[in-house]
Design an enzyme around this catalytic site. Structure first.
Site, PDB file in Angstrom:
ATOM      1  N   SER A   3      44.439 -18.899   1.733  1.00 13.54           N
ATOM      2  CA  SER A   3      44.675 -17.707   0.956  1.00 13.54           C
ATOM      3  C   SER A   3      45.439 -16.482   1.539  1.00 13.54           C
ATOM      4  O   SER A   3      45.054 -15.879   2.689  1.00 13.54           O
ATOM      5  CB  SER A   3      43.161 -17.236   0.422  1.00 13.54           C
ATOM      6  OG  SER A   3      43.357 -16.148  -0.322  1.00 13.54           O
ATOM      7  N   HIS A  62      46.748 -20.555  -1.736  1.00 13.72           N
ATOM      8  CA  HIS A  62      46.113 -19.976  -2.757  1.00 13.72           C
ATOM      9  C   HIS A  62      46.504 -18.692  -2.889  1.00 13.72           C
ATOM     10  O   HIS A  62      46.599 -17.773  -1.970  1.00 13.72           O
ATOM     11  CB  HIS A  62      44.516 -20.033  -2.090  1.00 13.72           C
ATOM     12  CG  HIS A  62      43.810 -19.426  -3.115  1.00 13.72           C
ATOM     13  ND1 HIS A  62      43.264 -20.187  -4.075  1.00 13.72           N
ATOM     14  CD2 HIS A  62      42.829 -18.438  -3.169  1.00 13.72           C
ATOM     15  CE1 HIS A  62      42.128 -19.660  -4.990  1.00 13.72           C
ATOM     16  NE2 HIS A  62      42.128 -18.570  -4.203  1.00 13.72           N
ATOM     17  N   ASP A 117      45.582 -14.908  -4.824  1.00 20.65           N
ATOM     18  CA  ASP A 117      44.380 -14.025  -5.232  1.00 20.65           C
ATOM     19  C   ASP A 117      44.968 -13.052  -6.184  1.00 20.65           C
ATOM     20  O   ASP A 117      45.730 -11.910  -5.688  1.00 20.65           O
ATOM     21  CB  ASP A 117      43.389 -13.711  -4.230  1.00 20.65           C
ATOM     22  CG  ASP A 117      42.559 -14.712  -3.715  1.00 20.65           C
ATOM     23  OD1 ASP A 117      42.051 -15.499  -4.647  1.00 20.65           O
ATOM     24  OD2 ASP A 117      42.569 -14.956  -2.693  1.00 20.65           O
ATOM     25  N   MET A 176      44.026 -10.090  -8.673  1.00 20.35           N
ATOM     26  CA  MET A 176      43.046  -9.095  -9.055  1.00 20.35           C
ATOM     27  C   MET A 176      43.722  -7.984  -9.916  1.00 20.35           C
ATOM     28  O   MET A 176      44.585  -7.375  -9.541  1.00 20.35           O
ATOM     29  CB  MET A 176      42.507  -8.746  -7.707  1.00 20.35           C
ATOM     30  CG  MET A 176      41.968  -9.857  -6.982  1.00 20.35           C
ATOM     31  SD  MET A 176      41.104  -9.072  -5.424  1.00 20.35           S
ATOM     32  CE  MET A 176      40.935 -10.657  -4.598  1.00 20.35           C
ATOM     33  N   HIS A 193      44.750 -18.144  -8.662  1.00 18.43           N
ATOM     34  CA  HIS A 193      43.345 -17.691  -8.999  1.00 18.43           C
ATOM     35  C   HIS A 193      43.314 -16.326  -9.739  1.00 18.43           C
ATOM     36  O   HIS A 193      43.507 -15.256  -8.884  1.00 18.43           O
ATOM     37  CB  HIS A 193      42.491 -17.738  -7.599  1.00 18.43           C
ATOM     38  CG  HIS A 193      41.133 -17.381  -7.746  1.00 18.43           C
ATOM     39  ND1 HIS A 193      40.210 -17.220  -6.595  1.00 18.43           N
ATOM     40  CD2 HIS A 193      40.357 -17.097  -8.865  1.00 18.43           C
ATOM     41  CE1 HIS A 193      39.040 -16.589  -7.330  1.00 18.43           C
ATOM     42  NE2 HIS A 193      39.094 -16.881  -8.589  1.00 18.43           N
ATOM     43  N   MET A 195      41.686 -13.242 -11.164  1.00 15.98           N
ATOM     44  CA  MET A 195      40.506 -12.626 -11.129  1.00 15.98           C
ATOM     45  C   MET A 195      40.877 -11.428 -12.032  1.00 15.98           C
ATOM     46  O   MET A 195      40.737 -10.329 -11.530  1.00 15.98           O
ATOM     47  CB  MET A 195      39.825 -12.200  -9.744  1.00 15.98           C
ATOM     48  CG  MET A 195      39.382 -13.556  -8.911  1.00 15.98           C
ATOM     49  SD  MET A 195      39.307 -13.045  -7.335  1.00 15.98           S
ATOM     50  CE  MET A 195      41.102 -13.541  -6.604  1.00 15.98           C
ATOM     51  N   MET A 252      32.816 -20.259  -6.503  1.00 11.47           N
ATOM     52  CA  MET A 252      32.902 -19.108  -5.503  1.00 11.47           C
ATOM     53  C   MET A 252      31.734 -18.878  -4.889  1.00 11.47           C
ATOM     54  O   MET A 252      30.520 -19.003  -5.434  1.00 11.47           O
ATOM     55  CB  MET A 252      33.077 -17.744  -6.625  1.00 11.47           C
ATOM     56  CG  MET A 252      34.202 -17.538  -7.275  1.00 11.47           C
ATOM     57  SD  MET A 252      35.849 -17.472  -6.265  1.00 11.47           S
ATOM     58  CE  MET A 252      35.537 -16.106  -4.839  1.00 11.47           C
ATOM     59  N   ASP A 268      35.707 -21.490  -2.679  1.00 13.60           N
ATOM     60  CA  ASP A 268      36.353 -20.139  -2.231  1.00 13.60           C
ATOM     61  C   ASP A 268      35.427 -19.146  -1.656  1.00 13.60           C
ATOM     62  O   ASP A 268      34.700 -18.530  -2.784  1.00 13.60           O
ATOM     63  CB  ASP A 268      37.305 -19.876  -3.317  1.00 13.60           C
ATOM     64  CG  ASP A 268      38.159 -18.638  -3.132  1.00 13.60           C
ATOM     65  OD1 ASP A 268      38.246 -18.292  -2.002  1.00 13.60           O
ATOM     66  OD2 ASP A 268      38.900 -18.301  -4.262  1.00 13.60           O
TER      67      ASP A 268
HETATM   68  C1  DX5 Z   1      38.080 -13.525  -2.857  1.00 10.27           C
HETATM   69  C2  DX5 Z   1      39.267 -14.551  -3.097  1.00 10.27           C
HETATM   70  C3  DX5 Z   1      39.391 -15.564  -1.747  1.00 10.27           C
HETATM   71  C4  DX5 Z   1      39.512 -14.849  -0.569  1.00 10.27           C
HETATM   72  C5  DX5 Z   1      38.948 -15.992   0.392  1.00 10.27           C
HETATM   73  O1  DX5 Z   1      37.799 -12.831  -4.030  1.00 10.27           O
HETATM   74  O2  DX5 Z   1      39.106 -15.179  -4.277  1.00 10.27           O
HETATM   75  O3  DX5 Z   1      40.289 -16.458  -2.103  1.00 10.27           O
HETATM   76  O4  DX5 Z   1      40.866 -14.682  -0.415  1.00 10.27           O
HETATM   77  O5  DX5 Z   1      38.748 -15.104   1.715  1.00 10.27           O
HETATM   78  P1  DX5 Z   1      37.876 -15.546   2.846  1.00 10.27           P
HETATM   79  O6  DX5 Z   1      38.311 -16.966   3.219  1.00 10.27           O
HETATM   80  O7  DX5 Z   1      38.290 -14.500   3.834  1.00 10.27           O
HETATM   81  O8  DX5 Z   1      36.534 -15.473   2.342  1.00 10.27           O
HETATM   82 ZN    ZN Z   2      40.486 -16.864  -4.496  1.00 11.66          ZN
END
Ligand code: DX5
Ligand code: ZN
Length: 225
Positions: free
Chosen positions: A8, A33, A35, A37, A66, A68, A137, A175
């Site tokens: 990620s 990956h 993320d 947001m 992903h 969010m 998650m 994740d």
């Molecule tokens: C959290 C994200 C993850 C995050 C994981 O909301 O969806 O993908 O980057 O990071 P680590 O591996 O540090 O928990």
């Molecule tokens: Zn993620």
């Protein structure tokens, strides 16, 4: 099926994402990956389609996006056009999840549904035959570097059982908070795609961290078989 490692980039230096991705790929990353947001569904803000489009020019492995965000339907096409190979949406964020999953697939992108820690496995029951993958998650989404929630391990087993009973071989992604210490356990519990942010990019050598995580994951899948 083997285990795919999905670094990620949330934990990487955003001023040098190309270098971070190259290091992870040298270490054997199978996916990258991303993320996304929106400051509404989760408290944090990250990136959108223009960044994914730039990343697409430098990656050699598929981009796993992903979402969010609230109302993900509004952005699915833009992320697909930007180069996402996989798009996952949260069951908690979508009202007409069946429609959303079909819309992602219609764009030629693999469709995943994501379960927050407080959402039960059975939330995906009616879609088990439709999804290309399920993301469990193991932290509350929004930030990297959080601690793995132990209950996620039995959740993985429940999701696997649910998919199996629906005749689906869709892989499960995990994740949040995964590292060298717990990766074997999540793989043994059924995870076949493993996201890792801090455990890769908060180390001095992301290439090596990726390689070591992958070795630990593959070791666990051999034992579990
Ligand atoms: C959290 C994200 C993850 C995050 C994981 O909301 O969806 O993908 O980057 O990071 P680590 O591996 O540090 O928990
Ligand atoms: Zn993620």
């Amino acid at each position: 099926m083997s285990v795919l490692i999905a670094p990620s980039i949330l934990a990487a230096d955003f001023a040098a994402l190309g270098d971070a991705i190259a290091a992870a790929e040298r270490g054997g990353a199978d996916l990258i990956h991303v993320d996304v947001m929106d400051g509404h569904f989760v408290p944090n803000l990250t990136i959108g389609p223009p960044v994914v489009k730039s990343l697409k020019r430098v990656v050699t492995v598929p981009l796993d996006v992903h979402l969010m965000i609230e109302e993900p339907d509004r952005y699915i096409e833009a992320f697909a056009e930007a180069g996402a190979a996989m798009i996952s949406v949260h069951v908690e964020a979508v009202t007409h999840l069946h429609r959303t999953v079909q819309a992602i697939k219609a764009l030629g992108v693999k469709a995943g549904v994501v379960l927050n820690p407080a959402t039960p496995a059975f939330a995906i029951q009616e879609l088990a035959a439709d999804v290309d993958f399920v993301l469990v998650m193991s932290v509350n989404p929004g930030f990297g570097g959080q601690t793995f929630i132990p209950r996620s391990e039995s959740k993985l087993r429940e999701v696997r059982a649910l998919l199996d009973s629906a005749g689906s071989s869709a892989p499960i992604e995990i994740d949040g908070g995964v590292d060298q210490h717990n990766i074997a356990r999540v793989v043994a519990a059924g995870a076949r795609m493993v996201v890792a942010g801090s455990a890769i990019f908060n180390t001095a050598d992301p290439e090596r961290a990726t390689r070591e995580l992958k070795a630990a994951a593959l070791g666990a899948v051999t034992v579990a078989r």
